[in-house]
Design a protein around this motif. Structure first.
Motif, PDB file in Angstrom:
ATOM      1  N   ARG A  84      -8.833  -4.815  -4.422  1.00  0.00           N
ATOM      2  CA  ARG A  84      -6.881  -4.543  -3.854  1.00  0.00           C
ATOM      3  C   ARG A  84      -6.892  -3.458  -3.060  1.00  0.00           C
ATOM      4  O   ARG A  84      -6.283  -2.903  -4.975  1.00  0.00           O
TER       5      ARG A  84
ATOM      6  N   SER B 248       2.280   1.412  -3.663  1.00  0.00           N
ATOM      7  CA  SER B 248       1.422   1.504  -4.475  1.00  0.00           C
ATOM      8  C   SER B 248       1.038   3.361  -4.283  1.00  0.00           C
ATOM      9  O   SER B 248       0.986   4.517  -5.559  1.00  0.00           O
TER      10      SER B 248
ATOM     11  N   PHE C  26      -4.271   1.246 -11.642  1.00  0.00           N
ATOM     12  CA  PHE C  26      -4.467   1.400 -12.444  1.00  0.00           C
ATOM     13  C   PHE C  26      -5.599   1.381 -13.394  1.00  0.00           C
ATOM     14  O   PHE C  26      -5.294   1.310 -14.719  1.00  0.00           O
TER      15      PHE C  26
ATOM     16  N   GLU D 294      -4.710  -1.373  -5.823  1.00  0.00           N
ATOM     17  CA  GLU D 294      -4.217  -1.774  -7.689  1.00  0.00           C
ATOM     18  C   GLU D 294      -5.186  -0.607  -8.155  1.00  0.00           C
ATOM     19  O   GLU D 294      -5.128  -0.473  -9.314  1.00  0.00           O
ATOM     20  N   GLN D 295      -6.242  -0.187  -7.416  1.00  0.00           N
ATOM     21  CA  GLN D 295      -7.270   0.439  -7.931  1.00  0.00           C
ATOM     22  C   GLN D 295      -6.797   1.658  -8.737  1.00  0.00           C
ATOM     23  O   GLN D 295      -7.645   2.104  -9.925  1.00  0.00           O
TER      24      GLN D 295
ATOM     25  N   GLU E 246       1.281  -1.613  -0.432  1.00  0.00           N
ATOM     26  CA  GLU E 246       0.151   0.284   0.127  1.00  0.00           C
ATOM     27  C   GLU E 246       0.920   1.250  -0.184  1.00  0.00           C
ATOM     28  O   GLU E 246       0.451   2.099  -0.813  1.00  0.00           O
TER      29      GLU E 246
ATOM     30  N   TYR F 224       1.263   1.921 -16.007  1.00  0.00           N
ATOM     31  CA  TYR F 224       2.797   1.306 -15.471  1.00  0.00           C
ATOM     32  C   TYR F 224       2.361   0.099 -15.552  1.00  0.00           C
ATOM     33  O   TYR F 224       3.534  -1.060 -15.286  1.00  0.00           O
ATOM     34  N   LEU F 225       0.866  -0.307 -16.264  1.00  0.00           N
ATOM     35  CA  LEU F 225       0.218  -1.984 -16.548  1.00  0.00           C
ATOM     36  C   LEU F 225       0.772  -2.371 -18.097  1.00  0.00           C
ATOM     37  O   LEU F 225       1.559  -3.247 -17.939  1.00  0.00           O
TER      38      LEU F 225
ATOM     39  N   ILE G 128      -8.535  -5.933 -12.417  1.00  0.00           N
ATOM     40  CA  ILE G 128      -8.047  -5.057 -10.604  1.00  0.00           C
ATOM     41  C   ILE G 128      -9.252  -4.708 -10.257  1.00  0.00           C
ATOM     42  O   ILE G 128      -9.280  -4.906  -8.892  1.00  0.00           O
TER      43      ILE G 128
ATOM     44  N   GLN H 185      -7.159  -4.443 -16.320  1.00  0.00           N
ATOM     45  CA  GLN H 185      -7.787  -3.219 -15.637  1.00  0.00           C
ATOM     46  C   GLN H 185      -8.940  -3.370 -15.054  1.00  0.00           C
ATOM     47  O   GLN H 185      -9.848  -3.012 -13.627  1.00  0.00           O
TER      48      GLN H 185
ATOM     49  N   TYR I 266       9.841  -5.980 -12.588  1.00  0.00           N
ATOM     50  CA  TYR I 266       9.299  -5.109 -11.769  1.00  0.00           C
ATOM     51  C   TYR I 266      10.544  -4.022 -11.262  1.00  0.00           C
ATOM     52  O   TYR I 266      10.041  -2.909 -10.961  1.00  0.00           O
TER      53      TYR I 266
END
Length: 199
Positions: free
Chosen positions: A134, A35, A140, A137-138, A32, A146-147, A129, A126, A80
């Motif tokens: 989660r 992110s 994204f 991740e929202q 978290e 980033y994805l 996700i 998308q 990553y």
């Protein structure tokens, strides 16, 4: 899924009878923080991932047979960490030295399973996700840059860097959206190449 694989591999005499899976142990607070502020926490996130691979290797050392694990150390590094290289900055050299030393201890998989999403189908990630809920991740869902970078680094890693067998899986298939049992014929056909692999 493990039972299905055991059935498929039953005729492969190279495969030990024992099979096991190692689950990913995500530490949500670190994810978290990363992110929310990747520039500040990217290095900590990558080091935490490296520590997880060491812990997983300790578990693998005590196990026998065929072992399925989530994300291997090489993916941490070549996907990553590369995506975070700009955030890590000058400390990337320190991360790379740590990776080289840890890779002496952590073994590479004998075979990779690549759940592939084509770069032009990022909207599938998308949607999944969004459904997963989660929190970290929202972001994204509305900003998929980033994805897209993760997909590009995955493509490079599995097509250009890996020197072990790779089973490439079409991850846009509906089987990855719902009940596995509903799509057993798909998975049975999917894993047939593994039935001839010498482990």
């Amino acid at each position: 899924m493990q039972i299905l694989l055991q059935t498929i591999l039953d005729g492969n005499y190279w495969v030990p009878k024992r099979m096991a899976a190692i689950k990913e142990n995500h530490q949500e607070d670190i994810f978290e923080k990363y992110s929310a502020d990747p520039r500040r926490y990217a290095f900590e996130f990558q080091v935490h991932s490296m520590a997880q691979r060491l812990a997983q290797q300790n578990v693998i050392d005590r196990m026998g047979g065929v072992i399925f694990q989530g994300q291997p150390l090489e993916v941490d590094r070549w996907v990553y960490a590369e995506a975070n290289r700009g955030h890590i900055g000058e400390a990337f050299a320190t991360y790379e030295r740590m990776y080289q030393e840890v890779s002496r201890r952590v073994g590479s998989p004998e075979m990779y399973l690549y759940l592939r999403i084509p770069p032009e189908r990022v909207e599938i990630l998308q949607r999944r996700i969004q459904l997963s809920g989660r929190a970290g991740e929202q972001q994204f869902v509305s900003n998929p840059a980033y994805l897209r970078s993760i997909i590009e680094f995955n493509e490079h890693f599995f097509h250009e860097i890996v020197r072990k067998p790779v089973l490439e899986i079409d991850a846009i298939h509906p089987a990855f959206d719902g009940d596995t049992e509903e799509h057993l014929p798909f998975f049975t056909e999917l894993f047939q190449p593994v039935s001839h692999f010498k482990f």
